[in-house]
Design an enzyme around this catalytic site. Structure first.
Site, PDB file in Angstrom:
ATOM      1  N   HIS A 101       0.831  -1.210   0.000  1.00  0.00           N
ATOM      2  CA  HIS A 101       0.000   0.000   0.000  1.00  0.00           C
ATOM      3  C   HIS A 101       0.868   1.264   0.000  1.00  0.00           C
ATOM      4  O   HIS A 101       0.435   2.315   0.460  1.00  0.00           O
ATOM      5  CB  HIS A 101      -0.985  -0.012   1.180  1.00  0.00           C
ATOM      6  CG  HIS A 101      -0.349  -0.168   2.529  1.00  0.00           C
ATOM      7  ND1 HIS A 101      -0.905  -0.926   3.536  1.00  0.00           N
ATOM      8  CD2 HIS A 101       0.798   0.350   3.052  1.00  0.00           C
ATOM      9  CE1 HIS A 101      -0.120  -0.862   4.611  1.00  0.00           C
ATOM     10  NE2 HIS A 101       0.908  -0.095   4.340  1.00  0.00           N
ATOM     11  N   HIS A 154      -1.944   3.715  10.150  1.00  0.00           N
ATOM     12  CA  HIS A 154      -0.564   4.137  10.417  1.00  0.00           C
ATOM     13  C   HIS A 154      -0.462   5.265  11.435  1.00  0.00           C
ATOM     14  O   HIS A 154       0.542   5.948  11.501  1.00  0.00           O
ATOM     15  CB  HIS A 154       0.109   4.536   9.098  1.00  0.00           C
ATOM     16  CG  HIS A 154       0.278   3.396   8.142  1.00  0.00           C
ATOM     17  ND1 HIS A 154      -0.750   2.903   7.375  1.00  0.00           N
ATOM     18  CD2 HIS A 154       1.357   2.636   7.839  1.00  0.00           C
ATOM     19  CE1 HIS A 154      -0.302   1.897   6.626  1.00  0.00           C
ATOM     20  NE2 HIS A 154       0.963   1.716   6.892  1.00  0.00           N
ATOM     21  N   HIS A 208      10.155  -4.059   4.494  1.00  0.00           N
ATOM     22  CA  HIS A 208      10.584  -2.654   4.475  1.00  0.00           C
ATOM     23  C   HIS A 208      10.825  -2.149   5.883  1.00  0.00           C
ATOM     24  O   HIS A 208      10.290  -2.674   6.848  1.00  0.00           O
ATOM     25  CB  HIS A 208       9.636  -1.737   3.699  1.00  0.00           C
ATOM     26  CG  HIS A 208       8.214  -1.602   4.195  1.00  0.00           C
ATOM     27  ND1 HIS A 208       7.347  -2.648   4.358  1.00  0.00           N
ATOM     28  CD2 HIS A 208       7.491  -0.496   4.514  1.00  0.00           C
ATOM     29  CE1 HIS A 208       6.158  -2.197   4.753  1.00  0.00           C
ATOM     30  NE2 HIS A 208       6.224  -0.898   4.870  1.00  0.00           N
ATOM     31  N   GLU A 256       3.980  -5.962   8.528  1.00  0.00           N
ATOM     32  CA  GLU A 256       2.724  -5.800   7.780  1.00  0.00           C
ATOM     33  C   GLU A 256       2.337  -7.081   7.017  1.00  0.00           C
ATOM     34  O   GLU A 256       1.257  -7.148   6.438  1.00  0.00           O
ATOM     35  CB  GLU A 256       2.823  -4.608   6.815  1.00  0.00           C
ATOM     36  CG  GLU A 256       2.835  -3.274   7.554  1.00  0.00           C
ATOM     37  CD  GLU A 256       2.855  -2.058   6.624  1.00  0.00           C
ATOM     38  OE1 GLU A 256       2.726  -0.942   7.136  1.00  0.00           O
ATOM     39  OE2 GLU A 256       3.022  -2.225   5.393  1.00  0.00           O
TER      40      GLU A 256
HETATM   41  C1  DHB Z   1       5.935   3.150   2.466  1.00  0.00           C
HETATM   42  C2  DHB Z   1       5.465   1.854   2.740  1.00  0.00           C
HETATM   43  C3  DHB Z   1       4.414   1.665   3.631  1.00  0.00           C
HETATM   44  O1  DHB Z   1       3.892   0.446   3.960  1.00  0.00           O
HETATM   45  C4  DHB Z   1       3.824   2.754   4.243  1.00  0.00           C
HETATM   46  O2  DHB Z   1       2.791   2.538   5.075  1.00  0.00           O
HETATM   47  C5  DHB Z   1       4.281   4.039   3.984  1.00  0.00           C
HETATM   48  C6  DHB Z   1       5.345   4.232   3.094  1.00  0.00           C
HETATM   49  C7  DHB Z   1       7.055   3.373   1.515  1.00  0.00           C
HETATM   50  O3  DHB Z   1       7.710   2.417   1.048  1.00  0.00           O
HETATM   51  O4  DHB Z   1       7.317   4.536   1.164  1.00  0.00           O
HETATM   52 FE    FE Z   2       2.421   0.586   5.646  1.00  0.00          FE
END
Ligand code: DHB
Ligand code: FE
Length: 280
Positions: free
Chosen positions: A12, A59, A193, A240
Site C-alpha cells: 500500500h 498508520h 521494508h 505488515e
Molecule cells: C511506504 C510503505 C508503507 O507500507 C507505508 O505505510 C508508507 C510508506 C514506503 O515504502 O514509502
Molecule cells: Fe504501511
C-alpha cells in the site's frame, strides 16, 4: 451464503497511489509494477465482487499510539480518507456494508475474537491506495468495502499466528452470512521494508518471495515467526505481513495462484502483488 471469489495481496506504498493519480504508470520506474496489476484488474472486472473485505493497518491517523486496538472492524455506511499531512485528498469515500460488518463482529465475538467496533472512522493509505490501484479512476463506488485494521505499529502487536487465525475466522463469518453477495478479500501492506532508524531502506526480497510462495502452498509455516523475528528478517514494517496472513487465512482451503509478482524497491518497499482464488 456469501462467497469469497478471490483474495488479493498488495503493498500500500503511498507513492503507488500518486503514480496512478499522475498517470505515470507507463514510465520506466513504474511499468513493471503496474503490469502486474493488469491481470488483477481484469479479474476484478470479470468477477465484479460486490464487497471488498480489506485488511489494512492504521498508520497512526485514527489510531495513534495512545489508543491502539489490536483488531478493529469498520461498521460504518461510509469511510472518508484521513488527512495524511498534505490536506484531504479529493477522492470518493468508500461505501460500507454494515450488515456484513455486524455479522462479522457478532460471529467473531462468538468465536473467540473480540474486535473493536468502529462506527465512525477515517481510513488512510493502507485502505485508499489499494482501492485506487485496483479500481483505476476511483471506480470503486459500486463496490462496498469493509476496512479491518490490524495493529502493526505499536508493541505488543498480534502474533502472526493470531492474524492468520483472525483472517480464518473472518472467512468463516463471510461464508456463514446469509446473502448471495460475492466478496474479494484484500491484504494490504508489506512486504519487507523499514522506514526509519539505522536500517531504513532495508529489504529482504528472498524472504518476501518465500512468503508469497508459502502463502499458496503452506501458509501455516509462516505463522511460526514472532514479530521480533519478522522485524529482524524483513525490517520493522515487515510485520505488515500480518494483513497477507489474514487475507490467506480467510480463504481457508487450497487456492490457485493467478498472479505472483515481487518488484523492489518501490519507494522504500519490496512491493508484492498476488491474486489467489479458492479451489471449489
Ligand atoms: C511506504 C510503505 C508503507 O507500507 C507505508 O505505510 C508508507 C510508506 C514506503 O515504502 O514509502
Ligand atoms: Fe504501511
Amino acid at each position: 451464503m456469501a462467497k469469497i471469489l478471490g483474495a488479493i495481496g498488495t503493498s500500500h506504498v503511498p507513492a503507488i497511489g500518486v503514480a496512478v493519480d499522475r498517470g505515470i504508470e507507463d514510465t520506466p520506474y513504474w511499468k513493471d509494477l503496474f503490469a502486474a496489476y493488469v491481470p488483477v484488474r481484469e479479474w476484478i472486472n470479470e468477477n465484479k465482487p460486490d464487497i471488498a473485505v480489506l485488511f489494512y493497518n492504521d498508520h497512526g491517523l485514527e489510531m495513534f499510539l495512545d489508543k491502539k486496538p489490536t483488531f478493529s472492524i469498520g461498521c460504518a455506511d461510509e469511510y472518508h480518507n484521513a488527512d495524511e499531512g498534505w490536506g484531504i485528498k479529493p477522492i470518493p469515500p468508500l461505501t460500507g456494508e454494515t450488515d456484513l460488518s455486524w455479522h462479522i463482529v457478532n460471529y467473531l465475538i462468538e468465536n473467540e475474537f473480540d474486535p473493536t467496533v468502529c462506527q465512525d472512522i477515517k481510513v488512510d493509505h493502507g485502505a485508499t491506495v489499494p482501492m485506487s490501484v485496483l479500481y483505476p479512476g476511483h471506480t470503486y463506488k459500486g463496490t462496498k468495502v469493509i476496512p479491518i485494521a490490524i495493529n502493526c505499529e505499536r508493541h505488543p502487536m498480534p502474533k502472526p499466528s493470531r492474524s492468520y487465525a483472525f483472517g480464518k475466522a473472518i472467512g468463516d463469518a463471510i461464508r456463514s452470512w446469509d446473502s448471495d453477495q460475492t466478496v474479494v478479500v484484500l491484504g494490504t501492506g508489506g512486504l519487507s521494508h523499514q522506514l526509519d532508524g539505522e536500517r531504513a531502506g532495508y529489504l529482504n526480497t528472498e524472504f518476501d518471495q518465500m512468503c508469497m510462495d508459502k502463502l499458496v502452498t503452506d501458509p501455516e509455516s509462516l505463522t511460526h515467526y514472532t514479530n521480533d523475528e519478522l522485524t529482524e528478517i524483513a525490517g520493522a514494517q515487515g510485520v505488515e505481513l500480518a494483513m497477507w496472513l489474514a487475507m490467506r487465512g480467510a480463504c481457508s482451503g487450497p487456492v490457485d495462484e493467478l498472479v505472483n509478482v515481487l518488484i523492489a524497491p518501490i519507494s522504500n518497499t519490496a512491493a508484492g502483488v498476488q491474486l489467489l482464488v479458492p479451489k471449489d
